[in-house]
Design a protein around this motif. Sequence first.
Motif, PDB file in Angstrom:
ATOM      1  N   ALA A  94      -0.065 -11.152 -11.197  1.00  0.00           N
ATOM      2  CA  ALA A  94       0.351  -9.839 -10.702  1.00  0.00           C
ATOM      3  C   ALA A  94       0.746  -8.916 -11.851  1.00  0.00           C
ATOM      4  N   ARG A  95      -0.228  -8.543 -12.668  1.00  0.00           N
ATOM      5  CA  ARG A  95       0.067  -7.656 -13.801  1.00  0.00           C
ATOM      6  C   ARG A  95      -0.172  -6.195 -13.405  1.00  0.00           C
ATOM      7  N   ALA A  96       0.230  -5.289 -14.322  1.00  0.00           N
ATOM      8  CA  ALA A  96      -0.090  -3.852 -14.214  1.00  0.00           C
ATOM      9  C   ALA A  96       0.159  -3.311 -12.814  1.00  0.00           C
ATOM     10  N   GLY A  97       1.414  -3.374 -12.370  1.00  0.00           N
ATOM     11  CA  GLY A  97       1.703  -3.056 -10.976  1.00  0.00           C
ATOM     12  C   GLY A  97       2.118  -1.640 -10.661  1.00  0.00           C
ATOM     13  N   HIS A  98       2.371  -0.795 -11.669  1.00  0.00           N
ATOM     14  CA  HIS A  98       2.869   0.557 -11.422  1.00  0.00           C
ATOM     15  C   HIS A  98       1.732   1.541 -11.656  1.00  0.00           C
ATOM     16  N   PHE A  99       1.262   2.177 -10.597  1.00  0.00           N
ATOM     17  CA  PHE A  99       0.134   3.096 -10.735  1.00  0.00           C
ATOM     18  C   PHE A  99       0.591   4.523 -10.493  1.00  0.00           C
ATOM     19  N   GLN A 100       0.225   5.364 -11.452  1.00  0.00           N
ATOM     20  CA  GLN A 100       0.751   6.713 -11.547  1.00  0.00           C
ATOM     21  C   GLN A 100      -0.127   7.719 -10.815  1.00  0.00           C
ATOM     22  N   LEU A 101       0.338   8.969 -10.793  1.00  0.00           N
ATOM     23  CA  LEU A 101      -0.330   9.994  -9.989  1.00  0.00           C
ATOM     24  C   LEU A 101      -1.788  10.205 -10.388  1.00  0.00           C
ATOM     25  N   ARG A 102      -2.055  10.314 -11.697  1.00  0.00           N
ATOM     26  CA  ARG A 102      -3.429  10.612 -12.096  1.00  0.00           C
ATOM     27  C   ARG A 102      -4.368   9.481 -11.706  1.00  0.00           C
ATOM     28  N   THR A 103      -3.899   8.241 -11.826  1.00  0.00           N
ATOM     29  CA  THR A 103      -4.736   7.109 -11.444  1.00  0.00           C
ATOM     30  C   THR A 103      -5.026   7.141  -9.949  1.00  0.00           C
ATOM     31  N   LEU A 104      -4.021   7.454  -9.135  1.00  0.00           N
ATOM     32  CA  LEU A 104      -4.254   7.527  -7.690  1.00  0.00           C
ATOM     33  C   LEU A 104      -5.182   8.683  -7.341  1.00  0.00           C
ATOM     34  N   GLU A 105      -5.092   9.781  -8.081  1.00  0.00           N
ATOM     35  CA  GLU A 105      -6.021  10.898  -7.846  1.00  0.00           C
ATOM     36  C   GLU A 105      -7.457  10.467  -8.161  1.00  0.00           C
ATOM     37  N   ILE A 106      -7.621   9.702  -9.231  1.00  0.00           N
ATOM     38  CA  ILE A 106      -8.951   9.210  -9.588  1.00  0.00           C
ATOM     39  C   ILE A 106      -9.466   8.248  -8.517  1.00  0.00           C
ATOM     40  N   LEU A 107      -8.614   7.343  -8.055  1.00  0.00           N
ATOM     41  CA  LEU A 107      -9.016   6.412  -6.995  1.00  0.00           C
ATOM     42  C   LEU A 107      -9.337   7.176  -5.706  1.00  0.00           C
ATOM     43  N   ARG A 108      -8.607   8.250  -5.461  1.00  0.00           N
ATOM     44  CA  ARG A 108      -8.896   9.104  -4.296  1.00  0.00           C
ATOM     45  C   ARG A 108     -10.304   9.682  -4.401  1.00  0.00           C
ATOM     46  N   SER A 109     -10.683  10.148  -5.606  1.00  0.00           N
ATOM     47  CA  SER A 109     -12.010  10.738  -5.772  1.00  0.00           C
ATOM     48  C   SER A 109     -13.107   9.694  -5.612  1.00  0.00           C
ATOM     49  N   ALA A 110     -12.757   8.410  -5.783  1.00  0.00           N
ATOM     50  CA  ALA A 110     -13.724   7.321  -5.599  1.00  0.00           C
ATOM     51  C   ALA A 110     -13.693   6.762  -4.170  1.00  0.00           C
ATOM     52  N   GLY A 111     -12.900   7.390  -3.302  1.00  0.00           N
ATOM     53  CA  GLY A 111     -12.831   6.955  -1.907  1.00  0.00           C
ATOM     54  C   GLY A 111     -11.968   5.736  -1.666  1.00  0.00           C
ATOM     55  N   LEU A 112     -11.038   5.448  -2.590  1.00  0.00           N
ATOM     56  CA  LEU A 112     -10.279   4.198  -2.505  1.00  0.00           C
ATOM     57  C   LEU A 112      -8.783   4.393  -2.266  1.00  0.00           C
ATOM     58  N   GLU A 113      -8.312   5.632  -2.223  1.00  0.00           N
ATOM     59  CA  GLU A 113      -6.864   5.838  -2.131  1.00  0.00           C
ATOM     60  C   GLU A 113      -6.266   5.160  -0.895  1.00  0.00           C
ATOM     61  N   ALA A 114      -6.902   5.323   0.242  1.00  0.00           N
ATOM     62  CA  ALA A 114      -6.335   4.780   1.486  1.00  0.00           C
ATOM     63  C   ALA A 114      -6.261   3.258   1.438  1.00  0.00           C
ATOM     64  N   ALA A 115      -7.309   2.611   0.962  1.00  0.00           N
ATOM     65  CA  ALA A 115      -7.322   1.145   0.897  1.00  0.00           C
ATOM     66  C   ALA A 115      -6.276   0.631  -0.081  1.00  0.00           C
ATOM     67  N   VAL A 116      -6.139   1.298  -1.213  1.00  0.00           N
ATOM     68  CA  VAL A 116      -5.158   0.875  -2.212  1.00  0.00           C
ATOM     69  C   VAL A 116      -3.737   1.083  -1.686  1.00  0.00           C
ATOM     70  N   ARG A 117      -3.522   2.182  -1.004  1.00  0.00           N
ATOM     71  CA  ARG A 117      -2.180   2.444  -0.472  1.00  0.00           C
ATOM     72  C   ARG A 117      -1.810   1.431   0.622  1.00  0.00           C
ATOM     73  N   ARG A 118      -2.774   1.090   1.475  1.00  0.00           N
ATOM     74  CA  ARG A 118      -2.498   0.082   2.507  1.00  0.00           C
ATOM     75  C   ARG A 118      -2.088  -1.244   1.874  1.00  0.00           C
ATOM     76  N   LYS A 119      -2.824  -1.677   0.854  1.00  0.00           N
ATOM     77  CA  LYS A 119      -2.512  -2.941   0.188  1.00  0.00           C
ATOM     78  C   LYS A 119      -1.158  -2.855  -0.506  1.00  0.00           C
ATOM     79  N   SER A 120      -0.871  -1.720  -1.106  1.00  0.00           N
ATOM     80  CA  SER A 120       0.422  -1.528  -1.759  1.00  0.00           C
ATOM     81  C   SER A 120       1.566  -1.677  -0.765  1.00  0.00           C
ATOM     82  N   GLU A 121       1.414  -1.063   0.402  1.00  0.00           N
ATOM     83  CA  GLU A 121       2.497  -1.086   1.386  1.00  0.00           C
ATOM     84  C   GLU A 121       2.697  -2.477   1.979  1.00  0.00           C
TER      85      GLU A 121
END
Length: 555
Positions: free
Chosen positions: A47-74
Amino acid sequence: MDHGTSEDVPVLIVGGSLVGLSAALFLRLHGIDVLTVERHAGTAINARAGHFQLRTLEILRSAGLEAAVRRKSEEQYPLHGGINNVESLAGREIANYFPNLNAGVDEFSPTVRLFINQDALEPILRARAEELGARLRYGTECVSLEQDTDGVTAVIRDLGSGAQSSLRAKYVIAADGNRSAIRRMLGIGMHGHGLLSHSITIYFRAEADLGPLLRDRNQGVHYVTNPLLRGFFRLDRSGNAGFLVVNLVGDISRPEIVAAYPSAPWANVAEGITEQRALELLRAAIGVPDIPVVINNIATWQAEADVAERLQDGRVFLAGDAAHVVPPNGGFGGNTGVQDAHNLAWKMALTLTGTAGPGLLETYDAERRPIGELTVEQAFTRYVTRVAPYLGTENVQPQVDDFSMEIGYRYNSPAVVLEPGSHPLHEHPGTSKGRPGSRAPHVFLDRYGTEVSTLDLFGRNFVLLTGPEGPAWHAAALATAHKLGVVLDAHVVGGPDLADAKGRFLEAYGISPSGAVVVRPDGFVGWRAVDAAGTPEEIFPQVLRSLLCRRDGNS
């Protein structure tokens, strides 16, 4: 020597962890064929690299992954947990750095910061990359690289069978970590603050409920500072499992102890570590002697703060930990690597299709190495102030606020048409106002009754945005783009397809109703005209050629 059948691929990515998977995903989004080789058998297991910042989430959003990543995070962590410093989980709170990780975020981004373990994130990236057609070859290592004027010949080896084969690639991305074999092959050195600590990470679960100790303060990160150790916890949503990082041992708050041991033995936690010793440290960090806990694993690693002397060697590019290594304080490591890959992907794609000039790929080093150096220094600042004050402040930069670090860093390169004046490396997103070189600001707009962020318009192509009196820019822009073979999207904000009901767009982008902005495929502002001064038909060919690093006269 016969290395077996040769294959051709536009881009070879060495390393299939967080950054290599991101690079494969982004290149496939731009339609580029990639092969990724990874020496491990699969995605991350820790479980490394666990803190993901705004710009990274914006990039994941542009790749269509924000919702899936947020669900897993929660599933794993409280959504808005902050960062504090405690004597122990049972002890008093020393400091509270961020009571709420996302306080004030909605003014600047449509996304949120979150915590997600790397072993949970990587399968999401892998699935999306494979869905888009990326080829991923695990249990495979790159043995050698040889460059010539037309490409790179790589020899790769299947670690299961030992069979070697050669392949040809136009470009190589080295995302093979902080001990990068590719970086060593190229003879690229590192500089910075060097080795800070031989650290450990203790993965554990408690067999007693830790909830009463946390007292409703289950933060994303708990730094621990006491006479036995310095490090930090990351606890899961239950609060009863997670990991403890230990960077230092011993009471380094006492100056006489620090003065007596110039070799800093307290920074050598990993040497001779045993499960019994790890258990002692874990219980001291929890603050309850003899609490029943089970240690699942102990990982040893080195905390370092270094950046590569250059990020490009001919057709080979360094990304992620191969390019810069930071201590975990501030959570910059994985984020900076994903952003490296994002910056490189569109430039590589346009170069491979012949749309860009030969200088565009050279702007990767010009843009990302200064950001890597800034990030190393800022992570070091946080390491010294939160964990290791004995290092002193003589070589420590003042701390830059997190908004400026995450979404306020700026690019100053030939791939930006800079405006007159100073060009700082970072600027708070509340004041950048769409200046060229900065990340394009977030503003919510209305598209046929649906709320969208300006950021949702970016990610694939160049994008022209104008005010309601700016349609004259559109004909010139589209004609130039067609002539140069560039795909360009054009929008009138305040026109029929994008309503600015809250009236924020013009101020956010620093333009008048007749002004215009061109945003690059990575979401950074490349050029801006504050108003309609000048002739669009004369201005736009120069603008697009500059952004693509194409010499005047290229058609």
